[in-house]
Structure formats: C-alpha cells, structure tokens
Design an enzyme around this catalytic site. Structure first.
Site, PDB file in Angstrom:
ATOM      1  N   HIS A 266      38.519  42.905  44.443  1.00  7.57           N
ATOM      2  CA  HIS A 266      38.139  41.585  44.929  1.00  7.57           C
ATOM      3  C   HIS A 266      37.891  40.674  43.745  1.00  7.57           C
ATOM      4  CE1 HIS A 266      36.258  38.418  47.229  1.00  7.57           C
ATOM      5  NE2 HIS A 266      36.792  38.991  48.285  1.00  7.57           N
ATOM      6  N   ASP A 317      38.671  44.715  54.088  1.00 12.49           N
ATOM      7  CA  ASP A 317      39.924  44.970  54.809  1.00 12.49           C
ATOM      8  C   ASP A 317      40.240  46.455  54.944  1.00 12.49           C
ATOM      9  OD1 ASP A 317      40.604  42.317  55.321  1.00 12.49           O
ATOM     10  OD2 ASP A 317      41.335  42.069  53.285  1.00 12.49           O
TER      11      ASP A 317
HETATM   12  C1  COA Z   1      42.053  40.918  45.680  1.00 12.96           C
HETATM   13  C2  COA Z   1      42.834  40.826  44.381  1.00 12.96           C
HETATM   14  C3  COA Z   1      44.026  39.860  44.591  1.00 12.96           C
HETATM   15  C4  COA Z   1      41.915  40.258  43.299  1.00 12.96           C
HETATM   16  O1  COA Z   1      42.731  40.062  42.238  1.00 12.96           O
HETATM   17  P1  COA Z   1      42.342  39.441  40.822  1.00 12.96           P
HETATM   18  O2  COA Z   1      40.933  39.005  40.758  1.00 12.96           O
HETATM   19  O3  COA Z   1      43.397  38.441  40.548  1.00 12.96           O
HETATM   20  O4  COA Z   1      42.442  40.704  39.920  1.00 12.96           O
HETATM   21  P2  COA Z   1      43.777  41.236  39.283  1.00 12.96           P
HETATM   22  O5  COA Z   1      44.847  41.358  40.319  1.00 12.96           O
HETATM   23  O6  COA Z   1      44.055  40.416  38.071  1.00 12.96           O
HETATM   24  O7  COA Z   1      43.332  42.700  38.864  1.00 12.96           O
HETATM   25  C5  COA Z   1      42.526  42.993  37.707  1.00 12.96           C
HETATM   26  C6  COA Z   1      42.875  44.424  37.298  1.00 12.96           C
HETATM   27  O8  COA Z   1      42.472  45.330  38.326  1.00 12.96           O
HETATM   28  C7  COA Z   1      43.611  45.989  38.875  1.00 12.96           C
HETATM   29  N1  COA Z   1      43.511  45.958  40.311  1.00 12.96           N
HETATM   30  C8  COA Z   1      42.867  45.044  41.077  1.00 12.96           C
HETATM   31  N2  COA Z   1      43.001  45.328  42.353  1.00 12.96           N
HETATM   32  C9  COA Z   1      43.718  46.456  42.413  1.00 12.96           C
HETATM   33  C10 COA Z   1      44.181  47.230  43.480  1.00 12.96           C
HETATM   34  N3  COA Z   1      43.933  46.893  44.734  1.00 12.96           N
HETATM   35  N4  COA Z   1      44.914  48.333  43.192  1.00 12.96           N
HETATM   36  C11 COA Z   1      45.185  48.671  41.931  1.00 12.96           C
HETATM   37  N5  COA Z   1      44.764  47.967  40.882  1.00 12.96           N
HETATM   38  C12 COA Z   1      44.056  46.870  41.124  1.00 12.96           C
HETATM   39  C13 COA Z   1      44.815  45.156  38.432  1.00 12.96           C
HETATM   40  O9  COA Z   1      45.995  45.922  38.374  1.00 12.96           O
HETATM   41  C14 COA Z   1      44.361  44.670  37.107  1.00 12.96           C
HETATM   42  O10 COA Z   1      44.504  45.708  36.181  1.00 12.96           O
HETATM   43  P3  COA Z   1      45.025  45.427  34.689  1.00 12.96           P
HETATM   44  O11 COA Z   1      44.008  44.520  34.090  1.00 12.96           O
HETATM   45  O12 COA Z   1      45.109  46.783  34.101  1.00 12.96           O
HETATM   46  O13 COA Z   1      46.350  44.763  34.876  1.00 12.96           O
HETATM   47  C15 COA Z   1      43.342  42.212  43.944  1.00 12.96           C
HETATM   48  O14 COA Z   1      42.249  43.076  43.774  1.00 12.96           O
HETATM   49  C16 COA Z   1      44.337  42.777  44.921  1.00 12.96           C
HETATM   50  O15 COA Z   1      45.524  42.446  44.860  1.00 12.96           O
HETATM   51  N6  COA Z   1      43.860  43.665  45.860  1.00 12.96           N
HETATM   52  C17 COA Z   1      44.732  44.205  46.870  1.00 12.96           C
HETATM   53  C18 COA Z   1      44.901  43.198  48.009  1.00 12.96           C
HETATM   54  C19 COA Z   1      43.665  43.077  48.843  1.00 12.96           C
HETATM   55  O16 COA Z   1      43.047  44.043  49.252  1.00 12.96           O
HETATM   56  N7  COA Z   1      43.301  41.807  49.144  1.00 12.96           N
HETATM   57  C20 COA Z   1      42.188  41.504  50.016  1.00 12.96           C
HETATM   58  C21 COA Z   1      41.097  40.821  49.273  1.00 12.96           C
HETATM   59  S1  COA Z   1      39.669  40.606  50.307  1.00 12.96           S
END
Ligand code: COA
Length: 380
Positions: A266, A317
């Site tokens: 998140h 979720d």
């Molecule tokens: C929610 C979300 C978009 C937040 O993203 P963000 O703040 O932009 O964080 P990032 O996507 O930049 O992730 C930061 C790091 O954690 C990792 N990470 C974050 N969420 C992850 C996940 N669900 N699975 C695997 N790795 C994850 C990323 O790969 C990244 O690693 P790195 O620095 O080695 O590249 C992201 O966690 C995600 O895509 N989750 C899955 C979708 C989801 O469940 N969304 C509902 C949100 S309520």
C-alpha cells in the site's frame, strides 16, 4: 534540465499534499484509520454501513431519530427508473460490471429531482449524495441480474444496503451473518483519504461539473488492478494456486520473477493496513464456519512469505477477496461492491471540495523538443 532535478516533482504525487480534509486520516506508523475521528474497527464491528455513510455525509454519528430518518430515505430512494434497466439491457452481455456501474450512474443522473441545481448548491448536492448511496446497491445488484439474463427484482423496504444487494444477487432474503460480513466490509471500504479514485472525483467536481460526473469518474478510476480491481485479481491468484500445498512454491516463484502480488502492499501503509487486520479476522472466521479453510490456509502462507521475504503486508483487498468468494459473489462483482461502499466517501469529498473550491490544475515538466521547424505535409 532533467525531471529528477525539479525539487517539487514527485512521481505518482507520492508524499505530495494535495488538499485538506476532515473525512478520514491514515496513520501509517500506528496502522490506524479513522473516519471523522472514529476508528474503523469500532465502526465496522459496532456500527452499520448506514451509520458510517451518515457520519461521512453529515460529519457526525446519527442519534436514533436521525438514523431512522436516514435509513428511511435510503429505502425510499433505492429504486431506479426503468430507463436505467433499459439502458443496461442494451449493453453487450459481456460488459464488465464496472462499466455497468458507470452506465447506471450516468443514466440515473438526469432523473435526479435536483438534476438542474447548480453545482454549488450544497443542500442539493447532499440530497443527491444520499440518493447515490441509496441507489448504488440496486444499480449493481440489478445490473448483475440483467447481464445474467434475469429480470431485475423490485427492492424490499425492510432491507439494509447490504441486505438489498444480497437479495438482488441471490433472489433470497439473506441470513444475518452473511449480511453482517458484507456490511462490515462496506464500512471498511467506505473512505480512504486522497486515494486515486477520490482524488479523481475531486478533480472532476472542482471544475464545477456535477456530483454524478464525479461518481462516474471515481468508478472509472477505481476499476484498475492497482486500485479497486486488486480484490478481483487477488482471488484469481488464490484460485490459480488452488490448494495450500502449492502456495509456498507459487509465491516464491512469483517473487523470483518480480511479479506484483495482488492484494499486498500500500502506498500509505508501510506496516499493516488496519482494514486488512479486521477483514482478515472476519474472512478467516467465515472460512472456518463455511468449511472452506483451503482459502484461509493459502492466505496464511502468502502472508507469511510476503512478510518475511519482502516486509510487505496484505491490504484490505486480499481478505475481502476470499471472504466475498466464500459468500458466493461472482469475482467480477468484487470491485462494484467496493463502489457500493465508496460512493459514500466520494460524495463526502465532493461536498468538502465544493464547500471551499479551487480548480485542481497541477503543472508538469515538458521534456519534448523546443524548436521544431514546420515542414509542409507533402515533404514529411
Ligand atoms: C498498492 C501499490 C500500487 C503501492 O505501490 P507504490 O507505493 O507505488 O509502491 P511500489 O509499487 O513502488 O513498490 C515499492 C516496492 O515494493 C514492492 N512491492 C510493492 N507491492 C508489491 C506487491 N504487491 N508484490 C510484490 N512486490 C511489491 C515493489 O516491487 C517495489 O520493490 P522494489 O523497490 O524492489 O522495486 C503496490 O503495492 C501494488 O501494486 N500492490 C498490488 C496491487 C494492490 O493490491 N492494490 C490495492 C491497493 S489498496
């Protein structure tokens, strides 16, 4: 100058303060979420979705007579004009339920008795907001019936929002436990600060467009798998894993190939998502009661590996996905269920935005060429 040299530029607006709100607050450190001061755990376990919606729209918890009046209005406003059903019937059978939702709200808007009121008429906006909350479960529930080739059902006055939805989906009056699981998840999904869909909704109404346009914007923004769509993707992943004995190898392989695990992580919570803490308890209890512990066992393994390998926890979720599966909802209705709840938060933000409005118009960094020379079309 490259993008990284601009001190105020934050990709994805991460950490950028884009407004002031009194609707909700997230404490990442304490894993706490409050709506207007109240802990969501209290609201979900002791209250009802109707009380939460009132709190968000009116800014205070209702007393008995206020709640009775609010619930009566929600029931009185629940039905939608037949033209909405006609429009939904005209859609291709494989239309995604989130598009059904968008169409439903777009078509119902001109039927609102306050349709012609100016965008700045806050009393009319509040009345529209209550109608939106009232109609959401009907649009989604009867929208599902129509796409499955069934006739829409007339709603029943005695039902709550959660019961209305369950009734329209199953055609039967729901039992109290099923309705309670759905009801508490609606409270957890109701509001969450300046998330993508709420922000999009505020951007729309800040142009002095109307609340229904804001809601349609919110639905479109919520649909993606990085936001509301994650609950559907999380369940597809759990079903693909299939049995607990396959879970550990599956998740380790997924991490090794840098897959994003849906329902985990998140932007705002770097520790645990408080909504997930409550929903995990409800979801796992439900799996036990319904004799479907394969899903909670798979969940345990994924949670353990994600925590130990990546330090990443489930968001709401993830447990909502298997709870909704055990309740028997079609997977592609999980995000529309989120809409059913979030219309209350979106509406609260619309009212707040319009109470002190300023057009939202950020700047951007131009990285294109600066002095291209015009070439006549015959010579390009
Ligand atoms: C929610 C979300 C978009 C937040 O993203 P963000 O703040 O932009 O964080 P990032 O996507 O930049 O992730 C930061 C790091 O954690 C990792 N990470 C974050 N969420 C992850 C996940 N669900 N699975 C695997 N790795 C994850 C990323 O790969 C990244 O690693 P790195 O620095 O080695 O590249 C992201 O966690 C995600 O895509 N989750 C899955 C979708 C989801 O469940 N969304 C509902 C949100 S309520």
């Amino acid at each position: 100058m490259s993008a990284t040299t601009y001190p105020n530029y934050s990709p994805g607006l991460e950490g950028v303060i884009a407004g002031i709100t009194t609707t909700s607050d997230i404490s990442s450190e304490e894993s706490r979420l409050i709506y207007r001061g109240y802990d969501v755990h209290d609201l979900a376990s002791k209250g009802t979705f109707e009380q939460t919606a009132y709190l968000l729209l009116y800014g205070k918890l209702p007393n008995r007579s206020e709640l009775d009046a609010f619930e009566k209005t929600l029931k009185d406003e629940r039905e939608v004009p037949k033209e909405v059903h006609d429009a939904l019937r005209a859609l291709p059978k494989d239309t995604h339920p989130m598009d059904i939702c968008k169409v439903g709200f777009a078509v119902v808007a001109p039927f609102d008795p306050d349709y012609a009121a100016p965008a700045t008429d806050q009393a009319a906006n509040l009345r529209k907001a209550v109608r939106i909350v009232a109609k959401a479960s009907t649009i989604i529930g009867n929208g599902h019936r129509i796409r499955s080739g069934q006739e829409p059902l007339a709603t029943k006055k005695e039902h709550t929002v959660a019961q209305n939805f369950l009734y329209l989906i199953t055609g039967k009056d729901p039992d109290a436990e099923t309705a309670h699981v759905l009801d508490s998840s609606l409270t957890l999904y109701a509001e969450h600060g300046f998330n993508a869909s709420t922000f999009a909704c505020r951007v729309t109404v800040a142009t002095l467009s109307d609340i229904y346009s804001g809601i349609v914007t919110g639905i479109g923004t919520l649909r993606g798998p990085l936001h509301g769509g994650a609950n559907e993707e999380a369940m597809k992943m759990i079903l693909e894993i299939g049995t607990p004995d396959k879970a550990e190898a599956w998740i380790r392989d997924a991490l090794a190939t840098k897959k994003k695990i849906m329902g985990f992580g998140h932007r705002e919570y770097k520790k645990r998502d408080p909504r997930a803490i409550y929903m995990t308890k409800v979801g796992k209890e439900l799996c036990e009661k319904k004799g479907q512990t394969q899903w909670s066992k798979i969940a345990d393994i994924l949670e353990h590996v994600m925590e130990t390998e990546k330090g990443i926890y489930p968001n709401v979720d993830f447990p909502a996905a298997y709870a909704y599966y055990v309740l028997g909802f079609p997977i592609d209705l999980y995000t529309p269920i989120f809409v059913m709840a979030r219309v209350s938060g979106w509406s609260a933000h619309v009212l707040e935005q319009l109470a002190n409005n300023r057009l939202i118009r950020p700047a951007c960094i131009y990285e294109g060429p600066h002095s291209a020379t015009w070439v006549p079309i015959e010579q390009r």
